[in-house]
Write an enzyme that holds these catalytic residues in place. Structure first.
Site, PDB file in Angstrom:
ATOM      1  N   LYS A  39       0.836  -1.204   0.000  1.00  0.00           N
ATOM      2  CA  LYS A  39       0.000   0.000   0.000  1.00  0.00           C
ATOM      3  C   LYS A  39       0.869   1.251   0.000  1.00  0.00           C
ATOM      4  O   LYS A  39       0.527   2.271  -0.617  1.00  0.00           O
ATOM      5  CB  LYS A  39      -0.930  -0.020   1.209  1.00  0.00           C
ATOM      6  CG  LYS A  39      -1.965  -1.151   1.156  1.00  0.00           C
ATOM      7  CD  LYS A  39      -2.652  -1.354   2.503  1.00  0.00           C
ATOM      8  CE  LYS A  39      -3.731  -2.430   2.440  1.00  0.00           C
ATOM      9  NZ  LYS A  39      -4.255  -2.790   3.773  1.00  0.00           N
TER      10      LYS A  39
ATOM     11  N   GLY B  82     -12.828  -4.734   4.770  1.00  0.00           N
ATOM     12  CA  GLY B  82     -14.210  -5.191   5.009  1.00  0.00           C
ATOM     13  C   GLY B  82     -15.062  -5.148   3.751  1.00  0.00           C
ATOM     14  O   GLY B  82     -14.798  -4.409   2.805  1.00  0.00           O
TER      15      GLY B  82
HETATM   16  N1  HSE Z   1      -5.725  -7.431   6.051  1.00  0.00           N
HETATM   17  C1  HSE Z   1      -5.925  -6.086   5.594  1.00  0.00           C
HETATM   18  C2  HSE Z   1      -6.059  -5.197   6.824  1.00  0.00           C
HETATM   19  C3  HSE Z   1      -7.124  -6.019   4.719  1.00  0.00           C
HETATM   20  O1  HSE Z   1      -6.131  -5.724   7.932  1.00  0.00           O
HETATM   21  O2  HSE Z   1      -6.049  -3.986   6.686  1.00  0.00           O
HETATM   22  C4  HSE Z   1      -7.254  -4.766   3.907  1.00  0.00           C
HETATM   23  O3  HSE Z   1      -6.202  -4.619   3.004  1.00  0.00           O
END
Ligand code: HSE
Length: 382
Positions: free
Chosen positions: A189, A286
């Site tokens: 990210k 989610g």
């Molecule tokens: N596993 C990730 C989180 C999901 O907990 O943010 C969203 O990318």
């Protein structure tokens, strides 16, 4: 406008429900999946050619996750002249340049707002802000699972393993929670965010990363005694033509904005030369939050919301050997005197070190003490 959804799992079904219930003017003409949910018998197919060959389907929404076959499906859609929206951070990070070039060559749009920040319109606004501003830096909580774990450890005094199990049962964690707790999810990210902010391409290897797998209740108690709060943060900072990006647990004063962001929420901020700080807080994961961002991307394509083009052709270089700051290290391994500002039993506070230097030293020390934990001390946090 007719769209197709690839994958009717958590995110795909969230997007499907929102389109069906919201009267937003989109129609789901086809769903690609092997699984056929009740009531969707006439819509679901396993034959992708039915989607590629349907000229009325203008947008393909990829919600499969992982690299393959998502890559093959997305590239085929772009080549077939269809716009693509994707929630898939792994895919976007790994094939960033290629997918952008393919979209450009085929005169279609590629949007991936939910790939970083889930339901938060972070990437959309980052790109929007860039139109008339310079992004000096960005930083944020980009993973709900680890924020949930750190928040519970901080506020309830819980142990790491115990809270990870709760986070998994609540459905926040990745299928393999290593991607969350070792920081790989945030690294992707962060690379995507920095690539947009600086119109370049950062890969995962450009982002030194340390996760929270080894944080203990004793570490958290130590931070609290110093009036500090530990958050797993992603950073990207620009100096001249150089970008420094890294992911690490970070010690913030209790009154920092991120310190009050609890549970599985994300909080991501940019600092623009003109606009100053802009912060975005919301659900980073989610079914409905992420599905919502996917649908918003489809609507922006339909409504022809123009975004500054990514050229990824600038003269930016990536250098993690900038922006030195002090670190907390808790380890039984010997830390070289030259790195140390202060020792307190197994705890060392380092002199200012660049992320590249610290992460390299931590990797070497972890060979001797795999339970080592580090956290950055940002001198200037607001
Ligand atoms: N596993 C990730 C989180 C999901 O907990 O943010 C969203 O990318």
């Amino acid at each position: 406008m007719k769209v197709a959804i690839l994958g009717i799992g958590t995110v795909g079904s969230g997007a499907y429900d929102i389109i069906r219930e919201s009267d937003c003017g989109l129609t789901v003409a086809r769903v690609l999946d092997r699984y056929v949910p009740e009531g969707l018998e006439g819509l679901v197919t396993t034959n992708y050619d039915e989607i590629l060959g349907d000229p009325e389907i203008k947008i393909v929404a990829e919600a499969i996750g992982g690299l393959h076959p998502a890559y093959e499906f997305v590239t085929a859609a772009l080549r077939a002249g269809k716009h693509v929206v994707s929630a898939n951070k792994h895919l976007i990070c790994h094939y960033y340049r290629e997918l952008h070039e393919l979209a450009r060559e085929n005169g279609v749009k590629l949007r991936f707002t939910p790939s970083a920040g889930g339901g938060i319109p972070w990437l959309f606004n980052l790109r929007r802000a860039r139109r008339c501003d310079e992004i000096e830096s960005l930083r944020g909580i980009m993973n709900g699972t680890t924020n949930y774990i750190l928040d519970s450890m901080q506020n309830l005094g819980s142990d790491f393993a115990e809270v990870l199990a709760v986070a998994q049962s609540l459905g926040y964690a990745e299928a393999d929670p290593s991607a969350d707790i070792d920081g790989w999810d945030v690294r992707r990210k962060c690379a995507i965010s920095a690539s947009i902010a600086y119109d370049t391409v950062l890969g995962e290897d450009d982002v030194p990363t340390f996760g929270i797998r080894t944080v203990t209740a004793a570490d958290i108690a130590y931070f609290k005694s110093m009036g500090l709060c530990c958050k797993l943060l992603a950073f990207a900072k620009k100096n001249g033509n150089e970008v420094t990006a890294y992911v690490e647990p970070t010690l913030l004063p209790a009154d920092a904005t991120e310190a009050s962001v609890g549970s599985n929420f994300n909080c991501i901020s940019l600092w623009g030369k003109y606009v100053g700080r802009l912060s975005f807080i919301g659900q980073g994961a989610g079914k409905y939050p992420t599905g919502h961002a996917l649908v918003e991307d489809m609507l922006d394509i339909r409504d022809d919301v123009a975004m500054k083009k990514q050229t990824a052709g600038g003269d930016i270089t990536v250098n993690a050997d900038r922006f030195p700051h002090r670190y907390y290290i808790r380890t039984t391994a010997k830390i070289a005197d030259g790195l140390v500002e202060r020792r307190d039993g197994d705890v060392v506070i380092t002199r200012p070190l660049s992320p590249a230097a610290m992460h390299k030293a931590a990797a070497a020390a972890a060979d001797i003490d795999p339970l080592l934990f580090i956290a950055g001390l940002e001198d200037s946090v607001e």
